[in-house]
Design a protein around this motif. Structure first.
Motif, PDB file in Angstrom:
ATOM      1  N   ASP A  52       0.833  -1.306   0.020  1.00 34.72           N
ATOM      2  CA  ASP A  52       0.028   0.186  -0.070  1.00 34.72           C
ATOM      3  C   ASP A  52       0.838   1.334   0.019  1.00 34.72           C
ATOM      4  O   ASP A  52       0.343   2.259  -0.205  1.00 34.72           O
ATOM      5  CB  ASP A  52      -0.838  -0.036   1.244  1.00 34.72           C
ATOM      6  CG  ASP A  52      -1.950  -1.011   1.152  1.00 34.72           C
ATOM      7  OD1 ASP A  52      -2.188  -1.601   0.104  1.00 34.72           O
ATOM      8  OD2 ASP A  52      -2.867  -1.092   2.083  1.00 34.72           O
ATOM      9  N   VAL A  54       0.803   6.889   1.094  1.00 33.24           N
ATOM     10  CA  VAL A  54       0.081   5.869   0.412  1.00 33.24           C
ATOM     11  C   VAL A  54      -0.008   5.890  -1.185  1.00 33.24           C
ATOM     12  O   VAL A  54      -0.111   6.995  -1.648  1.00 33.24           O
ATOM     13  CB  VAL A  54      -1.153   5.762   0.958  1.00 33.24           C
ATOM     14  CG1 VAL A  54      -2.129   4.825   0.547  1.00 33.24           C
ATOM     15  CG2 VAL A  54      -1.282   5.557   2.358  1.00 33.24           C
ATOM     16  N   LEU A  72      -5.019   4.250  -4.135  1.00 33.56           N
ATOM     17  CA  LEU A  72      -5.565   3.842  -3.032  1.00 33.56           C
ATOM     18  C   LEU A  72      -6.103   5.054  -2.097  1.00 33.56           C
ATOM     19  O   LEU A  72      -6.762   4.660  -1.059  1.00 33.56           O
ATOM     20  CB  LEU A  72      -4.471   2.985  -2.170  1.00 33.56           C
ATOM     21  CG  LEU A  72      -4.331   1.769  -2.828  1.00 33.56           C
ATOM     22  CD1 LEU A  72      -2.974   1.023  -1.772  1.00 33.56           C
ATOM     23  CD2 LEU A  72      -5.131   0.633  -3.199  1.00 33.56           C
ATOM     24  N   THR A  96      -9.747   4.614  -0.787  1.00 32.22           N
ATOM     25  CA  THR A  96      -9.988   3.517   0.016  1.00 32.22           C
ATOM     26  C   THR A  96      -9.370   3.910   1.309  1.00 32.22           C
ATOM     27  O   THR A  96      -9.360   4.962   1.761  1.00 32.22           O
ATOM     28  CB  THR A  96      -9.104   2.173  -0.741  1.00 32.22           C
ATOM     29  OG1 THR A  96      -7.873   2.540  -0.180  1.00 32.22           O
ATOM     30  CG2 THR A  96      -9.336   2.034  -2.114  1.00 32.22           C
ATOM     31  N   ALA A 133      -7.092   2.694   2.719  1.00 31.62           N
ATOM     32  CA  ALA A 133      -5.633   2.598   3.259  1.00 31.62           C
ATOM     33  C   ALA A 133      -4.918   3.945   3.727  1.00 31.62           C
ATOM     34  O   ALA A 133      -5.389   4.920   3.241  1.00 31.62           O
ATOM     35  CB  ALA A 133      -4.754   2.274   1.754  1.00 31.62           C
ATOM     36  N   SER A 134      -4.320   3.669   4.729  1.00 31.11           N
ATOM     37  CA  SER A 134      -3.538   5.047   5.270  1.00 31.11           C
ATOM     38  C   SER A 134      -2.183   4.664   5.686  1.00 31.11           C
ATOM     39  O   SER A 134      -1.805   3.505   5.982  1.00 31.11           O
ATOM     40  CB  SER A 134      -4.485   5.569   6.256  1.00 31.11           C
ATOM     41  OG  SER A 134      -4.587   4.629   7.340  1.00 31.11           O
ATOM     42  N   ARG A 184      -2.610   2.343   8.706  1.00 31.74           N
ATOM     43  CA  ARG A 184      -3.121   0.828   8.551  1.00 31.74           C
ATOM     44  C   ARG A 184      -1.596   0.316   8.100  1.00 31.74           C
ATOM     45  O   ARG A 184      -1.388  -1.024   8.326  1.00 31.74           O
ATOM     46  CB  ARG A 184      -4.068   0.619   7.332  1.00 31.74           C
ATOM     47  CG  ARG A 184      -5.477   0.947   8.045  1.00 31.74           C
ATOM     48  CD  ARG A 184      -6.498   0.671   6.695  1.00 31.74           C
ATOM     49  NE  ARG A 184      -7.804   0.987   7.310  1.00 31.74           N
ATOM     50  CZ  ARG A 184      -8.556  -0.037   7.806  1.00 31.74           C
ATOM     51  NH1 ARG A 184      -8.063  -1.153   7.838  1.00 31.74           N
ATOM     52  NH2 ARG A 184      -9.716   0.350   8.321  1.00 31.74           N
ATOM     53  N   VAL A 185      -0.941   1.063   7.443  1.00 29.34           N
ATOM     54  CA  VAL A 185       0.563   0.473   7.031  1.00 29.34           C
ATOM     55  C   VAL A 185       1.298  -0.234   7.942  1.00 29.34           C
ATOM     56  O   VAL A 185       2.020  -1.078   8.532  1.00 29.34           O
ATOM     57  CB  VAL A 185       1.116   1.080   6.085  1.00 29.34           C
ATOM     58  CG1 VAL A 185       2.698   0.698   5.966  1.00 29.34           C
ATOM     59  CG2 VAL A 185       0.460   1.357   4.960  1.00 29.34           C
ATOM     60  N   SER A 211      -0.193  -3.156   9.991  1.00 26.81           N
ATOM     61  CA  SER A 211      -0.035  -4.203   9.140  1.00 26.81           C
ATOM     62  C   SER A 211       1.674  -4.582   9.548  1.00 26.81           C
ATOM     63  O   SER A 211       1.606  -6.043  10.073  1.00 26.81           O
ATOM     64  CB  SER A 211      -0.127  -4.046   8.004  1.00 26.81           C
ATOM     65  OG  SER A 211       0.192  -5.238   6.966  1.00 26.81           O
TER      66      SER A 211
END
Length: 321
Positions: free
Chosen positions: A240, A288, A292, A295, A297-298, A301-302, A305
């Motif tokens: 991402d 990002v 994306l 969406t 995704a940020s 969130r990375v 993860s």
């Protein structure tokens, strides 16, 4: 000053600030950890959630000189750094210092001023000095910037470029309080019968420098250091991410974890310290992929993860204690 004494003093500072900023202990602890690590903080959140109040309260409790610069579209770099003014009586140019020459600067709504003025902070934040007409002036020690930004009303704003976001050790969002916490804010205001909150000065500039020196004594095991590097490296390989965190992110992760360890009364860093500061240290350093943007995704969130994917080293606290 030893780590234990620094932890006790930091706890008193935090308790004093919490008299004004209600129900945000964890977020305030992150801000104080950044100060102990000699870093700057970006407070990004919706209006009315206590960003300005927190900055002013920290300045009062830490006993630092405080200045507030309201960032507006017509603010000039010289309005921050100061400038040379001609003294007709003396027949010479005298330097008039701007609000940067303070212990704690509140850069209020930093995203509402043009990039030229935003860039005036870069040298001050990184080098703790400003250069005006070829002459360099050192800023006081300690020197910290607490900047605020509102993630709403984007019309007429100037988002901070990645190069300047990278200069902030942490980006913190307070978030809305719970119903009981919000009522506590109202009840305290009614009880004191005035708008201002009076806070006691817990320490002074010399005490802040002593606490920062104590942070430098906090031990970081090689496994912890490599864990920080592995986390940052993983952000660059994440699907991402267009660009991951730079090596400054690895260094910031270690430094912030040391400051957080002091708040917990330890002279060594454990993986939980790294995890506690990973999101505010790394999320704003990640870009990002454009496809994306629409969406979920940020950068946050990375980071979440990679925290779940990168193996956590064993905690050595039990053996050391």
């Amino acid at each position: 000053m030893g780590v234990g004494e620094a932890a006790e003093l930091a706890g008193r500072v935090l308790a004093e600030v919490e008299k004004a900023v209600v129900g945000k202990h964890d977020k305030l602890a992150l801000v104080l950890a950044a100060v102990l690590a000699k870093g700057h903080v970006l407070l990004e959140d919706f209006p009315g959630l206590g960003k300005t109040l927190a900055a002013r309260s920290f300045a009062q409790a830490l006993g630092l000189d405080f200045a507030r610069a309201q960032f507006t579209p017509d603010l000039l770099p010289a309005d921050l750094t100061g400038s040379f003014i001609y003294d007709q009586r003396e027949g010479r140019f005298d330097f008039r210092r701007g609000p940067l020459f303070t212990g704690l600067l509140l850069a209020d709504e930093i995203n509402r001023t043009p990039p030229k003025t935003q860039a005036a902070l870069l040298e001050a934040m990184q080098e703790r000095q400003v250069t005006i007409e070829g002459e360099t002036f050192a800023l006081p020690a300690p020197f910290h910037v607490l900047a605020t930004a509102n993630p709403v009303e984007y019309e007429g704003t100037y988002p901070l470029p990645e190069a300047q976001l990278d200069r902030f050790l942490l980006r913190v969002s307070f978030g809305y309080p719970g119903a009981e916490q919000e009522y506590d804010v109202v009840a305290r205001r009614l009880a004191r019968r005035r708008e201002e909150v009076e806070l006691e000065r817990v320490t002074d500039a010399a005490g802040v420098l002593a606490m920062q020196a104590a942070v430098e004594e906090v031990e970081v095991d090689e496994s912890i250091g490599r864990y920080c590097v592995d986390l940052v490296t993983a952000t660059r390989a994440h699907p991402d991410a267009l660009t991951g965190a730079s090596p400054r992110g690895s260094l910031g992760l270690v430094l912030a974890a040391r400051g957080f360890a002091v708040l917990r009364g330890r002279d060594f860093v454990i993986p939980e310290d790294v995890k506690a500061v990973a999101r505010p240290v790394l999320a704003h350093r990640i870009t990002v992929r454009p496809e994306l943007w629409m969406t979920s995704a940020s950068g946050q969130r990375v980071v979440d993860s990679v925290l779940s994917d990168v193996p956590t080293p064993p905690t050595l606290g039990g053996r050391r204690s």
